[in-house]
Scaffold this motif. Structure first.
Motif: not given
Length: 149
Positions: A131-142
């Protein structure tokens, strides 16, 4: 008279032999690999797993001369929650078409997906799902980061 009777019987038996040479459709990967694929990708409905419900879901479909499956329907099921799971799995299988004397033909076929609660629990006790860790925050910097970062 006997010769004509013998020739007629020989022609009748030859016709029966030719009509009996229909080869049923089969998964492109073969039955053992397809069964393993289903085992690895089956997601058992939680309500049925908790209650230990087991059974089969039969999916019917139509195959054309090229092996394309269409018109999928649930023919029988042991659980309404298991039907969409079985349907999804059967729709992902690639098929070899049925053959009539070596010539591809259209064919209506049924495929059974087995749901066995004990086997499912035993399999996933021995194999660990990644399973992939779901605690990572989204990053909009590409920016692409490595997992360690």
């Amino acid at each position: 008279m006997k010769k004509i009777l013998i020739i007629a019987l020989a022609a009748l038996f030859a016709g029966l032999q030719l009509s009996a040479q229909i080869t049923l459709p089969e998964p492109l990967a073969g039955h053992p690999l397809t069964k393993e694929y289903i085992t690895q990708n089956l997601v058992y409905p939680e309500s049925d797993l908790d209650q230990g419900n087991s059974g089969k879901v039969v999916i019917g479909f139509h195959l054309d001369e090229k092996g394309n499956a269409t018109q999928h329907t649930v023919k029988s099921t042991f659980s309404e929650a298991a039907s969409p799971i079985a349907m999804h799995l059967v729709k992902t299988i690639l098929w070899k078409p049925a053959l009539d004397i070596g010539i591809p033909m259209e064919y209506d076929y049924e495929y059974e997906v087995d749901f066995n609660a004990k086997s499912y629990k035993r399999y996933w006790k021995r194999h660990e799902r990644l399973t992939a860790p779901l605690t990572l925050e989204a990053d909009t910097s590409y920016t692409i980061y490595e997992y360690k970062q």
